[in-house]
Design a protein around this motif. Structure first.
Motif, PDB file in Angstrom:
ATOM      1  N   ALA A  52       0.830  -1.209   0.000  1.00 29.09           N
ATOM      2  CA  ALA A  52       0.000   0.000   0.000  1.00 29.09           C
ATOM      3  C   ALA A  52       0.860   1.253   0.000  1.00 29.09           C
ATOM      4  O   ALA A  52       0.489   2.266  -0.605  1.00 29.09           O
ATOM      5  N   ALA A  53       2.011   1.193   0.648  1.00 31.10           N
ATOM      6  CA  ALA A  53       2.916   2.348   0.688  1.00 31.10           C
ATOM      7  C   ALA A  53       3.562   2.636  -0.671  1.00 31.10           C
ATOM      8  O   ALA A  53       4.094   3.727  -0.879  1.00 31.10           O
ATOM      9  N   PHE A  54       3.500   1.712  -1.597  1.00 27.94           N
ATOM     10  CA  PHE A  54       4.088   1.905  -2.928  1.00 27.94           C
ATOM     11  C   PHE A  54       3.218   2.752  -3.850  1.00 27.94           C
ATOM     12  O   PHE A  54       3.615   3.037  -4.974  1.00 27.94           O
ATOM     13  N   ASP A  55       2.074   3.157  -3.409  1.00 28.58           N
ATOM     14  CA  ASP A  55       1.135   3.945  -4.219  1.00 28.58           C
ATOM     15  C   ASP A  55       1.693   5.356  -4.430  1.00 28.58           C
ATOM     16  O   ASP A  55       1.367   6.280  -3.701  1.00 28.58           O
ATOM     17  N   ALA A  56       2.520   5.529  -5.449  1.00 27.08           N
ATOM     18  CA  ALA A  56       3.243   6.786  -5.672  1.00 27.08           C
ATOM     19  C   ALA A  56       2.331   7.952  -6.025  1.00 27.08           C
ATOM     20  O   ALA A  56       2.562   9.083  -5.592  1.00 27.08           O
ATOM     21  N   ASP A  57       1.288   7.713  -6.813  1.00 27.13           N
ATOM     22  CA  ASP A  57       0.418   8.825  -7.232  1.00 27.13           C
ATOM     23  C   ASP A  57      -0.799   9.004  -6.329  1.00 27.13           C
ATOM     24  O   ASP A  57      -1.671   9.826  -6.607  1.00 27.13           O
ATOM     25  N   ARG A  58      -0.875   8.242  -5.245  1.00 25.53           N
ATOM     26  CA  ARG A  58      -1.926   8.372  -4.229  1.00 25.53           C
ATOM     27  C   ARG A  58      -3.349   8.209  -4.772  1.00 25.53           C
ATOM     28  O   ARG A  58      -4.275   8.870  -4.323  1.00 25.53           O
ATOM     29  N   ASP A  59      -3.507   7.288  -5.724  1.00 25.31           N
ATOM     30  CA  ASP A  59      -4.843   7.037  -6.264  1.00 25.31           C
ATOM     31  C   ASP A  59      -5.485   5.785  -5.651  1.00 25.31           C
ATOM     32  O   ASP A  59      -6.497   5.301  -6.134  1.00 25.31           O
ATOM     33  N   ALA A  60      -4.879   5.278  -4.570  1.00 22.93           N
ATOM     34  CA  ALA A  60      -5.364   4.091  -3.857  1.00 22.93           C
ATOM     35  C   ALA A  60      -5.278   2.825  -4.703  1.00 22.93           C
ATOM     36  O   ALA A  60      -5.991   1.860  -4.473  1.00 22.93           O
ATOM     37  N   ARG A  61      -4.391   2.831  -5.690  1.00 21.72           N
ATOM     38  CA  ARG A  61      -4.149   1.675  -6.551  1.00 21.72           C
ATOM     39  C   ARG A  61      -2.639   1.550  -6.739  1.00 21.72           C
ATOM     40  O   ARG A  61      -1.963   2.545  -6.928  1.00 21.72           O
ATOM     41  N   VAL A  62      -2.130   0.342  -6.674  1.00 23.36           N
ATOM     42  CA  VAL A  62      -0.705   0.105  -6.885  1.00 23.36           C
ATOM     43  C   VAL A  62      -0.547  -0.661  -8.190  1.00 23.36           C
ATOM     44  O   VAL A  62      -0.955  -1.822  -8.299  1.00 23.36           O
ATOM     45  N   THR A  63       0.031   0.007  -9.183  1.00 20.09           N
ATOM     46  CA  THR A  63       0.292  -0.641 -10.469  1.00 20.09           C
ATOM     47  C   THR A  63       1.562  -1.472 -10.356  1.00 20.09           C
ATOM     48  O   THR A  63       2.340  -1.332  -9.405  1.00 20.09           O
ATOM     49  N   ARG A  64       1.800  -2.308 -11.336  1.00 16.08           N
ATOM     50  CA  ARG A  64       3.026  -3.121 -11.321  1.00 16.08           C
ATOM     51  C   ARG A  64       4.262  -2.225 -11.387  1.00 16.08           C
ATOM     52  O   ARG A  64       5.272  -2.501 -10.727  1.00 16.08           O
ATOM     53  N   ALA A  65       4.205  -1.128 -12.136  1.00 18.89           N
ATOM     54  CA  ALA A  65       5.349  -0.211 -12.218  1.00 18.89           C
ATOM     55  C   ALA A  65       5.625   0.437 -10.857  1.00 18.89           C
ATOM     56  O   ALA A  65       6.781   0.531 -10.426  1.00 18.89           O
ATOM     57  N   ASP A 135      -3.059  -9.555  -6.273  1.00 16.90           N
ATOM     58  CA  ASP A 135      -3.862  -9.087  -7.404  1.00 16.90           C
ATOM     59  C   ASP A 135      -4.930 -10.134  -7.717  1.00 16.90           C
ATOM     60  O   ASP A 135      -4.835 -10.898  -8.674  1.00 16.90           O
ATOM     61  N   ALA A 136      -5.956 -10.161  -6.892  1.00 19.86           N
ATOM     62  CA  ALA A 136      -6.970 -11.213  -6.935  1.00 19.86           C
ATOM     63  C   ALA A 136      -7.690 -11.304  -8.279  1.00 19.86           C
ATOM     64  O   ALA A 136      -7.960 -12.394  -8.770  1.00 19.86           O
ATOM     65  N   ASN A 137      -8.009 -10.163  -8.883  1.00 21.47           N
ATOM     66  CA  ASN A 137      -8.741 -10.208 -10.150  1.00 21.47           C
ATOM     67  C   ASN A 137      -7.816 -10.191 -11.367  1.00 21.47           C
ATOM     68  O   ASN A 137      -8.271 -10.126 -12.502  1.00 21.47           O
ATOM     69  N   LYS A 138      -6.527 -10.230 -11.132  1.00 20.40           N
ATOM     70  CA  LYS A 138      -5.492 -10.351 -12.178  1.00 20.40           C
ATOM     71  C   LYS A 138      -5.577  -9.245 -13.226  1.00 20.40           C
ATOM     72  O   LYS A 138      -5.328  -9.481 -14.406  1.00 20.40           O
ATOM     73  N   ASP A 139      -5.871  -8.014 -12.768  1.00 20.55           N
ATOM     74  CA  ASP A 139      -5.942  -6.888 -13.695  1.00 20.55           C
ATOM     75  C   ASP A 139      -4.658  -6.057 -13.724  1.00 20.55           C
ATOM     76  O   ASP A 139      -4.602  -5.022 -14.366  1.00 20.55           O
ATOM     77  N   GLY A 140      -3.625  -6.506 -13.017  1.00 20.41           N
ATOM     78  CA  GLY A 140      -2.350  -5.798 -13.021  1.00 20.41           C
ATOM     79  C   GLY A 140      -2.293  -4.613 -12.067  1.00 20.41           C
ATOM     80  O   GLY A 140      -1.339  -3.850 -12.080  1.00 20.41           O
ATOM     81  N   VAL A 141      -3.306  -4.465 -11.226  1.00 25.07           N
ATOM     82  CA  VAL A 141      -3.383  -3.375 -10.258  1.00 25.07           C
ATOM     83  C   VAL A 141      -3.860  -3.967  -8.931  1.00 25.07           C
ATOM     84  O   VAL A 141      -4.766  -4.800  -8.909  1.00 25.07           O
TER      85      VAL A 141
END
Length: 172
Positions: A52-65, A135-141
């Motif tokens: 959760a701390a990796f959320d760089a843009d603070r959109d409450a989503r952590v992308t693979r990047a 990533d339970a739904n396997k959407d990459g986020v």
């Protein structure tokens, strides 16, 4: 006398039914745990808090990047400019990023080649497995709800609260 005995048994039956274990919850939802008659606890594992701390843009989503950058940044924070970190440095890393020196994963899980040193790539490879797991739904986020674990448990007075197994319910 027999009538009173039968009446007493009939009145006690609902109380006996309440002591039955709750049926198993088939979905990881708080509502399911409540419907089962038990209490539920929402838990965030140490690795989940780190993700959760990796959320760089603070959109409450952590992308693979964001995830990969976060893992590399956490490595650099403990082993700046280093090619590897030893197991003691890894314990320092775990305390800083996971909250406890003994939190999982252990250095033995991460040190894939058994060299007694952990590289950024080894750390990233181990954490890639966590990304796939969360990533339970396997959407990459990874979203916050995917980082939580719902634990349904039926708790009664005197159980699991340091009572030594004694029933501390007040008896009248």
């Amino acid at each position: 006398m027999r009538i009173l005995l039968l009446l007493g048994v009939g009145l006690a039956s609902p109380a006996l039914a309440q002591d039955r274990p709750a049926p198993p919850c088939t979905s990881a939802t708080l509502e399911c745990a409540r419907m089962a008659g038990g209490n539920a606890t929402i838990v965030a594992e140490p690795v989940a808090m780190m993700i959760a701390a990796f959320d760089a843009d603070r959109d409450a989503r952590v992308t693979r990047a964001e995830f990969d950058a976060g893992v590399r940044q956490s490595f650099e924070a403990v082993a700046p400019g280093g090619a590897t970190m030893g197991y003691i440095k890894f314990a320092d890393w775990a305390e800083r990023w996971l909250g406890n020196r003994n939190a999982l994963p252990s250095p033995f899980e991460v040190d894939a080649d058994g060299s007694n040193g952990i590289t950024a790539d080894e750390l990233l490879a181990r954490f890639a497995r966590y990304f796939a797991q969360y990533d339970a739904n396997k959407d990459g986020v990874i979203v916050r709800s995917e980082l939580l674990t719902i634990r349904a448990a039926r708790v009664r007075d005197g159980e699991g609260r340091g009572s030594g197994g004694k029933d501390r319910r007040r008896r009248n």
